[in-house]
Design a protein around this motif. Structure first.
Motif, PDB file in Angstrom:
ATOM      1  N   ILE A 150       0.864  -1.176   0.000  1.00  0.00           N
ATOM      2  CA  ILE A 150       0.000   0.000   0.000  1.00  0.00           C
ATOM      3  C   ILE A 150       0.901   1.227   0.000  1.00  0.00           C
ATOM      4  O   ILE A 150       1.862   1.307   0.775  1.00  0.00           O
ATOM      5  CB  ILE A 150      -0.904   0.036   1.247  1.00  0.00           C
ATOM      6  N   PHE A 151       0.601   2.185  -0.854  1.00  0.00           N
ATOM      7  CA  PHE A 151       1.345   3.440  -0.900  1.00  0.00           C
ATOM      8  C   PHE A 151       0.469   4.559  -0.361  1.00  0.00           C
ATOM      9  O   PHE A 151      -0.714   4.636  -0.677  1.00  0.00           O
ATOM     10  CB  PHE A 151       1.784   3.758  -2.330  1.00  0.00           C
ATOM     11  N   SER A 152       1.061   5.415   0.461  1.00  0.00           N
ATOM     12  CA  SER A 152       0.314   6.524   1.036  1.00  0.00           C
ATOM     13  C   SER A 152       1.120   7.813   0.931  1.00  0.00           C
ATOM     14  O   SER A 152       2.354   7.801   0.956  1.00  0.00           O
ATOM     15  CB  SER A 152      -0.022   6.245   2.509  1.00  0.00           C
ATOM     16  N   ALA A 153       0.394   8.924   0.795  1.00  0.00           N
ATOM     17  CA  ALA A 153       1.007  10.253   0.756  1.00  0.00           C
ATOM     18  C   ALA A 153       0.595  11.001   2.013  1.00  0.00           C
ATOM     19  O   ALA A 153      -0.544  10.876   2.467  1.00  0.00           O
ATOM     20  CB  ALA A 153       0.549  11.012  -0.489  1.00  0.00           C
ATOM     21  N   SER A 154       1.490  11.798   2.578  1.00  0.00           N
ATOM     22  CA  SER A 154       1.209  12.405   3.875  1.00  0.00           C
ATOM     23  C   SER A 154       1.565  13.885   3.910  1.00  0.00           C
ATOM     24  O   SER A 154       2.115  14.441   2.963  1.00  0.00           O
ATOM     25  CB  SER A 154       1.977  11.659   4.977  1.00  0.00           C
ATOM     26  N   GLY A 155       1.239  14.476   5.051  1.00  0.00           N
ATOM     27  CA  GLY A 155       1.474  15.905   5.234  1.00  0.00           C
ATOM     28  C   GLY A 155       2.882  16.262   5.647  1.00  0.00           C
ATOM     29  O   GLY A 155       3.187  17.450   5.816  1.00  0.00           O
ATOM     30  N   ASP A 156       3.764  15.281   5.808  1.00  0.00           N
ATOM     31  CA  ASP A 156       5.149  15.576   6.194  1.00  0.00           C
ATOM     32  C   ASP A 156       6.067  15.634   4.981  1.00  0.00           C
ATOM     33  O   ASP A 156       7.284  15.551   5.128  1.00  0.00           O
ATOM     34  CB  ASP A 156       5.657  14.557   7.212  1.00  0.00           C
ATOM     35  N   SER A 157       5.479  15.748   3.784  1.00  0.00           N
ATOM     36  CA  SER A 157       6.187  15.849   2.497  1.00  0.00           C
ATOM     37  C   SER A 157       6.785  14.528   2.037  1.00  0.00           C
ATOM     38  O   SER A 157       7.545  14.497   1.085  1.00  0.00           O
ATOM     39  CB  SER A 157       7.272  16.943   2.521  1.00  0.00           C
ATOM     40  N   CYS A 158       6.439  13.430   2.704  1.00  0.00           N
ATOM     41  CA  CYS A 158       6.961  12.111   2.334  1.00  0.00           C
ATOM     42  C   CYS A 158       5.831  11.197   1.861  1.00  0.00           C
ATOM     43  O   CYS A 158       4.671  11.358   2.231  1.00  0.00           O
ATOM     44  CB  CYS A 158       7.666  11.450   3.514  1.00  0.00           C
ATOM     45  N   ALA A 159       6.201  10.220   1.041  1.00  0.00           N
ATOM     46  CA  ALA A 159       5.313   9.121   0.679  1.00  0.00           C
ATOM     47  C   ALA A 159       5.845   7.850   1.332  1.00  0.00           C
ATOM     48  O   ALA A 159       7.046   7.746   1.618  1.00  0.00           O
ATOM     49  CB  ALA A 159       5.221   8.960  -0.831  1.00  0.00           C
ATOM     50  N   TYR A 160       4.946   6.888   1.561  1.00  0.00           N
ATOM     51  CA  TYR A 160       5.334   5.673   2.282  1.00  0.00           C
ATOM     52  C   TYR A 160       4.813   4.439   1.567  1.00  0.00           C
ATOM     53  O   TYR A 160       3.739   4.465   0.954  1.00  0.00           O
ATOM     54  CB  TYR A 160       4.782   5.701   3.710  1.00  0.00           C
TER      55      TYR A 160
END
Length: 342
Positions: A150-160
């Motif tokens: 699963i790929f996620s985008a976040s508010g800390d400027s990183c993707a995971y």
């Protein structure tokens, strides 16, 4: 005018006013068509993620049948629909939902402002007789052994990148300088593409976690420095990328690393997807717009949400648009409004 106010319940009245105001100001951030458990080609169930953290599914056939009776009495064509199934999924807005897999083995995944990714077996979700409640702070645990990521985008400027089977973090994608708004997987090349408030979209190698290309939709335009990449979409071949940057919609040929067209829109585009070689877009005006690859506008259909944040397409050609006011507008491939509900 006269009346008996001795049994007046002021607290109940205030509560009803606040509840109605909350419903009318609720925003649907994402709609997605549920996989059919039967070989039915027609759209049946749509799931909506909203600003109150709820995830709810609705029967389209039920909504249509109810609206038919409303039309016969010349009442307004807006249905206040009760969901078939309901989850209070997140403590804060639920921004996105996706189905992972098909049919009975499908997982319903959601992410929200609480920083959680959560999931349920879709067949368990639909078989539940009571709302499924997730307590705040409870960790999401995989419910099916499917493998994959699963790929996620976040508010800390990183993707995971997260492992579905273990729930553990596999890769962190660092390089953006501001909040991430969107992410898509380019499976054929083992890549992901992200869009950020720093004004760029970036293509990442999933194995190394390295950025291999930076796309600047505002490069050499007057939009430079004034807009973010709010939404992106890939076509079925994963060769074409639609990228929204404020009031600019750009189309990119990824194998050639070239921008093919840029189109100015009247309002900011807030969601976009491909329908074969055409592009559907919605945004900060009550319109569903259709473009071709060259950026020429092919059609505009008035839709119910005054500001739309989600457009989803069923394989039958039926489109759902969700947005402000908690409204979902279901539109046929011929442009007719099948049903509109809150």
């Amino acid at each position: 005018m006269c009346g008996d106010a001795r049994n007046w319940d002021e607290d109940a009245y205030r509560e009803s006013i606040l509840k109605e105001r909350e419903i009318q100001t609720r925003t649907v951030f994402r709609t997605v068509w549920a996989p059919s458990l039967n070989p039915n080609p027609n759209p049946e169930t749509i799931v909506a993620a909203s600003s109150d953290g709820s995830i709810a599914s609705y029967s389209i056939s039920s909504c249509i049948s109810k609206l038919q009776s409303f039309r016969n009495t010349k009442a307004q064509h807006l249905l206040v629909a009760e969901p078939d199934y309901f989850v209070q999924g997140h403590d804060g807005p639920a921004y996105d939902i996706k189905f992972y897999g098909d049919g009975e083995d499908a997982l319903l995944l959601s992410c929200g402002d609480d920083g959680r990714i959560r999931g349920w077996r879709w067949k368990d979700f639909t078989n539940s007789d009571v709302p499924i409640t997730l307590q705040a702070g409870k960790q999401m645990k995989p419910v099916l052994d499917l493998g994959g990521s699963i790929f996620s985008a976040s508010g800390d400027s990183c993707a995971y990148c997260w492992d579905v089977e273990t729930g553990k973090l596999k890769v962190v994608f660092k390089g953006h300088s501001d909040y991430l708004h969107c992410i898509v997987a380019r499976n054929s090349a083992n890549q992901i593409i992200t869009g950020s408030e720093d004004g760029t979209a970036r293509i990442w190698d999933c194995k190394s976690g390295k950025c291999i290309q930076v796309i600047d939709p505002a490069e050499n335009t007057k939009l430079k420095g004034f807009s973010c990449v709010s939404c992106i979409a890939l076509d079925g071949s994963e060769s074409w990328l639609a990228c929204s940057s404020g009031r600019c919609l750009s189309i990119w040929n990824l194998p050639a690393s070239e921008c093919i067209s840029r189109t100015s829109t009247r309002a900011s585009v807030q969601d976009v997807l491909f329908d074969d070689n055409q592009i559907l877009a919605v945004g900060a005006e009550p319109l569903l717009c259709r473009f071709d690859i060259s950026g020429a506008i092919l059609s505009q259909i008035q839709c119910a949400p005054p500001s739309a944040f989600s457009v989803s397409l069923h394989p039958s050609g039926v489109t759902a648009v969700g947005g402000y006011g908690g409204l979902v507008d279901v539109i046929s491939q011929f442009g007719s409004h099948l049903c509109t509900f809150r």
